[in-house]
Write a protein that holds these residues in place. Structure first.
Motif, PDB file in Angstrom:
ATOM      1  N   VAL A 152      44.810  44.175  18.110  1.00  0.00           N
ATOM      2  CA  VAL A 152      45.611  43.327  19.002  1.00  0.00           C
ATOM      3  C   VAL A 152      46.703  42.661  18.179  1.00  0.00           C
ATOM      4  O   VAL A 152      46.416  41.899  17.249  1.00  0.00           O
ATOM      5  N   GLU A 170      48.096  41.912  29.375  1.00  0.00           N
ATOM      6  CA  GLU A 170      48.645  41.154  28.259  1.00  0.00           C
ATOM      7  C   GLU A 170      49.047  39.759  28.725  1.00  0.00           C
ATOM      8  O   GLU A 170      49.762  39.613  29.722  1.00  0.00           O
ATOM      9  N   SER A 221      40.391  46.605  19.108  1.00  0.00           N
ATOM     10  CA  SER A 221      40.161  46.989  20.508  1.00  0.00           C
ATOM     11  C   SER A 221      39.476  48.344  20.613  1.00  0.00           C
ATOM     12  O   SER A 221      38.692  48.575  21.536  1.00  0.00           O
ATOM     13  N   ARG A 249      37.866  39.896  26.783  1.00  0.00           N
ATOM     14  CA  ARG A 249      38.989  39.185  26.160  1.00  0.00           C
ATOM     15  C   ARG A 249      38.998  39.393  24.656  1.00  0.00           C
ATOM     16  O   ARG A 249      37.984  39.198  23.981  1.00  0.00           O
ATOM     17  N   TRP A 278      50.017  43.641  33.488  1.00  0.00           N
ATOM     18  CA  TRP A 278      49.220  44.804  33.139  1.00  0.00           C
ATOM     19  C   TRP A 278      50.098  45.745  32.335  1.00  0.00           C
ATOM     20  O   TRP A 278      51.233  46.040  32.722  1.00  0.00           O
ATOM     21  N   SER A 337      45.813  52.463  30.010  1.00  0.00           N
ATOM     22  CA  SER A 337      46.511  51.834  28.882  1.00  0.00           C
ATOM     23  C   SER A 337      46.265  52.668  27.611  1.00  0.00           C
ATOM     24  O   SER A 337      45.103  52.891  27.371  1.00  0.00           O
ATOM     25  N   LEU A 388      44.557  39.479  24.940  1.00  0.00           N
ATOM     26  CA  LEU A 388      44.491  40.605  25.866  1.00  0.00           C
ATOM     27  C   LEU A 388      43.162  40.597  26.592  1.00  0.00           C
ATOM     28  O   LEU A 388      42.142  40.145  26.059  1.00  0.00           O
ATOM     29  N   ASP A 389      43.174  41.115  27.815  1.00  0.00           N
ATOM     30  CA  ASP A 389      41.942  41.382  28.555  1.00  0.00           C
ATOM     31  C   ASP A 389      41.869  42.878  28.824  1.00  0.00           C
ATOM     32  O   ASP A 389      42.809  43.456  29.385  1.00  0.00           O
ATOM     33  N   TYR A 390      40.764  43.508  28.430  1.00  0.00           N
ATOM     34  CA  TYR A 390      40.532  44.923  28.711  1.00  0.00           C
ATOM     35  C   TYR A 390      39.479  45.066  29.793  1.00  0.00           C
ATOM     36  O   TYR A 390      38.437  44.374  29.759  1.00  0.00           O
ATOM     37  N   TRP A 416      42.030  49.777  31.040  1.00  0.00           N
ATOM     38  CA  TRP A 416      43.337  49.137  31.212  1.00  0.00           C
ATOM     39  C   TRP A 416      43.360  47.810  30.474  1.00  0.00           C
ATOM     40  O   TRP A 416      42.318  47.192  30.261  1.00  0.00           O
ATOM     41  N   LYS A 417      44.570  47.378  30.095  1.00  0.00           N
ATOM     42  CA  LYS A 417      44.679  46.080  29.436  1.00  0.00           C
ATOM     43  C   LYS A 417      45.725  45.213  30.131  1.00  0.00           C
ATOM     44  O   LYS A 417      46.750  45.707  30.614  1.00  0.00           O
TER      45      LYS A 417
END
Length: 243
Positions: free
Chosen positions: A121, A211, A177, A170, A219, A79, A133-135, A208-209
């Motif tokens: 974000v 959404e 980020s 998160r 992803w 990402s 978002l989760d990274y 990677w993130k």
């Protein structure tokens, strides 16, 4: 022989697991491992042409020979803590990034400029309202790749010091980020290095993130790996020539 296989980003969803233990014959290569997953998981196999592979946290080509107990990571396009003095410039964290603290640490009296980039974000993507978002990352490799970028930037540009911090886990709307700070005697070099660092990080560092929207989650599409990173099934040019 038995190897450990790691899945990241969308591959984790396609494989329906984050890791696997796979028995292969002695002398097997990365290509043999990939052919196993092409046959066993067709949806995963469809993604192989765009993947990169790391063996023991080093990018590897399809013909790389595997050894028992190797760790093999399948990496989709990416990402977009401080431990010791030799690795002080790059880190990942699950806590909010404290920009002010990083700037205090990096500034020195002979600096004429410190350029700061913060990735934030935002609340929407292509018109879809974003909730959060989760990274995720291949953490040890990600930190090592970011550290390599800092070392390259110090040689490539006339800058004195660099700091990179990437947040994992998160993140809510408005949170940082990724933070990049570049200190230099002159602003032009600092701007150039900062731009190069974020552009290269987004293409090469295994982070990677995902959404999350009001109507679902995806992803994020990653940028293609640069030419110097081998693909899982060989370079795109080599694949085209073989057709």
């Amino acid at each position: 022989m038995r190897v450990r296989v790691l899945f990241f980003g969308i591959l984790k969803d396609l494989a329906q697991k984050s890791s696997d233990s796979l028995d292969l014959p002695a002398g097997a290569s990365v290509r043999d491992l990939l052919e196993h997953y092409r046959a066993a998981a067709p949806r995963l196999g469809e993604s192989l042409a765009s993947l990169a592979v790391a063996v023991n946290q080093q990018y590897a080509g399809a013909e790389t020979r595997l050894q028992s107990d190797d760790e093999v990571a399948l990496l989709p396009p990416v990402s977009g803590g401080l431990t010791d003095e030799s690795r002080h410039r790059a880190s990942t964290t699950r806590d909010p990034i404290d920009t002010a603290t990083v700037l205090v640490r990096i500034k020195q009296g002979d600096d004429g400029a410190v350029v700061v980039f913060e990735g934030i974000v935002r609340n929407q993507t292509r018109g879809r309202r974003t909730l959060y978002l989760d990274y995720e990352a291949y953490e040890q490799m990600a930190e090592r790749e970011m550290e390599t970028l800092t070392e390259q930037s110090l040689k490539k540009f006339e800058v004195r010091d660099v700091a990179i911090v990437h947040r994992l886990g998160r993140l809510q709307i408005g949170e940082t980020s990724v933070l990049i700070a570049v200190a230099s005697a002159h602003r032009a070099a600092a701007f150039e290095a900062c731009r190069w660092l974020i552009d290269t990080l987004k293409r090469t560092v295994p982070i990677w993130k995902k959404e999350y929207f009001e109507d679902g989650a995806v992803w994020a599409d990653g940028e293609p790996f640069p030419a110097e990173i081998p693909r899982a099934l060989g370079s795109p040019a080599a694949q085209d020539a073989s057709k």
